[in-house]
Design a protein around this motif. Structure first.
Motif, short mmCIF file in Angstrom:
data_model
loop_
_atom_site.label_atom_id
_atom_site.label_comp_id
_atom_site.label_asym_id
_atom_site.label_seq_id
_atom_site.Cartn_x
_atom_site.Cartn_y
_atom_site.Cartn_z
N ASP A 128 41.07 29.52 28.74
CA ASP A 128 40.92 28.81 27.47
C ASP A 128 42.22 28.09 27.17
O ASP A 128 43.30 28.63 27.42
N ARG A 172 50.35 41.71 31.81
CA ARG A 172 50.38 43.13 32.17
C ARG A 172 50.64 43.20 33.67
O ARG A 172 49.91 42.61 34.45
N GLU A 194 35.97 24.52 34.73
CA GLU A 194 35.09 25.51 35.38
C GLU A 194 35.80 26.80 35.75
O GLU A 194 35.45 27.49 36.71
N ARG A 248 48.23 26.84 23.68
CA ARG A 248 48.04 28.26 23.99
C ARG A 248 47.10 28.35 25.20
O ARG A 248 45.94 27.92 25.15
N ILE A 284 37.16 25.80 25.75
CA ILE A 284 36.72 27.04 26.38
C ILE A 284 36.35 26.80 27.83
O ILE A 284 35.61 25.88 28.15
N LYS A 320 54.14 45.95 30.73
CA LYS A 320 53.92 44.57 30.33
C LYS A 320 55.23 43.79 30.43
O LYS A 320 56.29 44.30 30.04
N ASN A 367 42.39 34.86 30.37
CA ASN A 367 41.24 35.78 30.35
C ASN A 367 41.12 36.58 31.64
O ASN A 367 40.02 36.88 32.09
N ASP A 368 42.26 36.90 32.23
CA ASP A 368 42.23 37.65 33.49
C ASP A 368 42.46 39.13 33.22
O ASP A 368 42.66 39.54 32.08
N GLU A 369 42.40 39.91 34.30
CA GLU A 369 42.60 41.36 34.21
C GLU A 369 43.94 41.72 33.59
O GLU A 369 44.10 42.75 32.96
N GLN A 370 44.96 40.88 33.82
CA GLN A 370 46.32 41.18 33.37
C GLN A 370 46.60 40.62 31.97
O GLN A 370 47.73 40.69 31.50
N SER A 371 45.56 40.06 31.34
CA SER A 371 45.71 39.48 30.00
C SER A 371 46.88 38.49 29.93
O SER A 371 47.69 38.53 29.01
N SER A 420 37.71 30.46 33.81
CA SER A 420 37.54 31.20 32.56
C SER A 420 38.77 31.05 31.67
O SER A 420 38.97 31.80 30.73
N GLU A 470 49.43 49.23 35.15
CA GLU A 470 48.61 49.92 34.15
C GLU A 470 49.27 50.02 32.76
O GLU A 470 48.68 49.65 31.78
N ASP A 478 34.66 25.26 17.26
CA ASP A 478 35.83 25.59 18.08
C ASP A 478 37.14 25.25 17.38
O ASP A 478 38.21 25.49 17.93
#
Lengths: 266, 406
Positions: B305, B365, B301, B332, B297, B371, B336-340, B303, B368, B259
């Motif tokens: 990082d 984001r 619990e 940093r 990572i 950003k 890790n979500d839908e919207q990055s 997602s 669609e 890591d």
């Protein structure tokens, strides 16, 4: 891989022959099923395909991703894979190169087109979400027999197609950095295609279910699922992958999977 | 009589374009367009400066495939700023012809090249001049004219560059914020009699050896970073940008230990200094950045990082950079979500005088094709002798960007 193929055929032949003579342990039978499935998926050479991913949240709102994939079969090790992102547009042109390995960590590079930068990344993060979806990186990576140990459970009508009978087996990831303690898989006995996989998290509780459907056969041998739906039982979110334009033996070689060539991609 | 001829000319000119764009070898236009609000919390140092700058920018990209093995790529950039003529600027980031074979490539035109691994400073990244107007942190560079040959072999990839023409740093006018405080003279001083038409050369070898990615680079030509020489023009003190000839050897490396990523960039320069009277003398110097990034990572619990970054910056050449002995701390946070969604926090601490630079960047984001990005930067505890950081002292800023991708 060739060695493995012979071995796998040997094991299957042996297990068929010995089926009545010796009681096979569930672990041996689980491994034999995995090897038989692997043997049937040997020798495809290379593939290219397009993938659309729809992410659905709890409220039913959707967002889309589109990627193209290129895969090169590597005999004796994990495959080489190249993923090119087309949507969402802010990451268009981003490319992800993976050399997967049966033992040890995979090698991964990311190409960031805005910076013209190729970045080597750590592959430890297997359990993380792939593009914000319910698929983890390890779910998307090349599936190799030796990445798991196995245990056969029972025979059962296949989920999704009750006319078929499935082997139901558990498999346990060998890699300590996997996000799972076990997976339960349903594999059909006619073609050895995975139909459904339940994923159990590190605490041992059911986390996700993957359902594979719309199978097509290519080159009279290789079956590919065109729809894969992953449901997360904890969050209620799901991700649906739709594959199209599968091409086999397109003539890809090692040089198409060189990190120096990532900048060429379109 | 003339009209039919014109029509015919137009058809012959336009038609091939249409055929090409609908044919197998497609032409594609993509890119982004956006708006930016740049605000400053403190009183301006100079009367021409503002506390708010509003601007719009467009960055179209064109891709045109000529045949199976060759193509043209272009990327243009233009920003219009309602409050600043300096920030109203454009650049050809890329206009390049590419020819590809299995194990070699030729590139000819204007383009961008990136070398390096570290987070806090792009030390060995040499080919392109900084876009000083656009960059808060050296992320934006100007297009550079080049002829590049690439050889891809089992023992590594070799790039050879011929770089005709040189681009000066644009320090802007007095209304630009932040700026150096002393206006620069209009004419730069060059060591080479070829001035900005000196032809530079560069080469780089890079390779992957198991968990190590290694690059070795060489450059011979006009040093991109100018020396700022104080001169008197009509009795007024001004800074004259001075471009010296330099040879440098660079190493960039990254080693993966699980890591933990260990990163290194090192540079040896055989270069020159200039005296107040414009006399050049030899000057050799070394610089490096050494550090690592450790990623936690799936923290707590989730997602998410969390990357912990630490880098030591060393540079012997005081006239070119504030980073003689500095420590960079970075965090940093990747959701890790839908919207990055990503957040990057950084602090550079000057180990000699305690001056600090802080920066916070977050992006997400929001729809669609949209950003949003927010960047904040401020300095604290600035030592009076730290000339570089003093230039930023009253210029704590927040930038809000909204981009549409097409």
């Amino acid at each position: 891989m060739k060695k493995q193929l012979i071995l796998a055929l040997g094991v299957t032949a042996f297990s068929l022959l010995s089926f009545n003579a010796y009681p096979e342990t569930p672990e041996e039978k689980g491994l034999a099923i995995a090897k038989a499935a692997d043997a049937r998926d040997n020798g495809w050479g290379d593939t290219t395909a397009n993938m659309k991913m729809v992410l659905v949240n709890k409220q039913g709102e959707t967002s889309e991703r589109e990627i193209r994939t290129k895969t090169l079969e590597i005999m004796g090790d994990g495959d080489k894979g190249l993923t090119i992102f087309d949507k969402p547009r802010d990451i268009r042109g981003t490319a992800f190169l993976t050399f997967s390995h049966v033992t040890g960590a995979d090698d991964q590079w990311l190409y960031l087109p805005a910076l013209k930068r190729v970045k080597r990344i750590s592959s430890r993060n297997k359990s993380g979400p792939f593009m914000g979806s319910e698929f983890a990186y390890e779910d998307m990576s090349s599936q190799e027999v030796d990445k798991y140990t196995y245990k056969y459970l029972k025979d059962e009508a296949c989920p999704g197609d009750a006319t078929l009978t499935c082997f139901v087996s558990e498999r346990y990831p060998v890699d300590e950095f996997s996000g799972y303690t076990k997976q339960v898989g349903w594999v059909d006995q006619t073609h050895y295609r995975p139909m459904k996989i339940d994923f159990y998290d590190r605490k041992g509780s059911l986390l996700k279910t993957l359902t594979l459907s719309d199978y097509n056969q290519y080159l009279d041998k290789y079956w590919r699922a065109h729809t894969m739906e992953m449901v997360n039982h904890l969050t209620g979110k799901k991700s649906i992958l739709t594959w199209s334009n599968y091409q086999f033996k397109t003539g890809l070689t090692d040089s198409d999977f060189n990190k120096s060539q990532l900048k060429r991609l379109r | 009589m003339i009209k039919p001829i014109l029509n015919k000319l137009m058809f012959t000119a336009i038609l091939p374009g249409l055929v090409v764009s609908n044919g197998v070898f497609a032409m594609e236009i993509t890119g982004k367009a956006g708006i930016e609000a740049l605000g400053f919390s403190q009183d301006a140092k100079f009367p021409e400066q503002h506390s708010f700058y509003g601007s719009a920018a467009i960055e179209p990209e064109l891709y045109h495939q000529l045949d199976d093995n060759s193509e043209i790529r272009a990327k243009l950039f233009y920003r219009y700023d309602a409050n600043s003529t300096s920030r109203t600027h454009g650049d050809v980031r890329e206009l390049m012809y590419y020819r590809y074979a299995d194990d070699w490539e030729i590139h000819a035109g204007i383009g961008k090249v990136f070398w390096g691994t570290t987070e806090s400073r792009h030390l060995v990244d040499t080919i392109n001049q900084i876009d000083n107007i656009e960059s808060l942190d050296d992320e934006q560079r100007l297009g550079q004219a080049m002829l590049q040959a690439k050889l891809i072999r089992d023992w590594g990839t070799v790039d050879l560059f011929v770089l005709p023409g040189f681009r000066e740093v644009d320090f802007g006018q007095s209304e630009l914020r932040p700026n150096l405080g002393l206006s620069t003279t209009s004419d730069a001083l060059y060591q080479s009699s070829d001035k900005d038409s000196h032809i530079d050369f560069a080469a780089r070898w890079n390779h992957t050896l198991d968990d190590l990615d290694l690059g070795v680079s060489y450059f011979n030509g006009t040093q991109r970073t100018p020396l700022l020489n104080p001169v008197l023009v009509n009795g007024q003190p001004k800074l004259q940008a001075t471009y010296v000839q330099s040879q440098q050897l660079g190493i960039d490396a990254q080693y993966i230990a699980g890591d933990l990523l260990i990163k290194f960039e090192g540079l040896h320069r055989a270069s020159h200094k200039v005296s107040n009277t414009g006399v050049f003398s030899d000057y050799d110097s070394n610089a490096f950045v050494l550090g690592g990034e450790y990623t936690l990572i799936g923290i707590a619990e989730t997602s998410y990082d969390l990357g912990l970054i630490g880098e030591y910056l060393y540079d012997e050449w005081e006239e070119t950079t504030p980073f003689q002995k500095d420590w960079f701390t970075g965090l940093r946070w990747v959701l890790n979500d839908e919207q990055s969604t990503e957040v990057l926090f950084g602090n550079i601490y000057d180990l000699d005088d305690g001056s600090q630079i802080w920066q916070l960047e977050a992006s997400r984001r929001i729809a669609e094709n949209w950003k949003a990005e927010v960047t904040g930067r401020w300095v604290t505890n600035v030592d009076t002798n730290n000339t570089f950081l003093n230039a930023y002292k009253q210029d704590d800023l927040v930038s809000l960007k909204l981009d549409y991708y097409f």
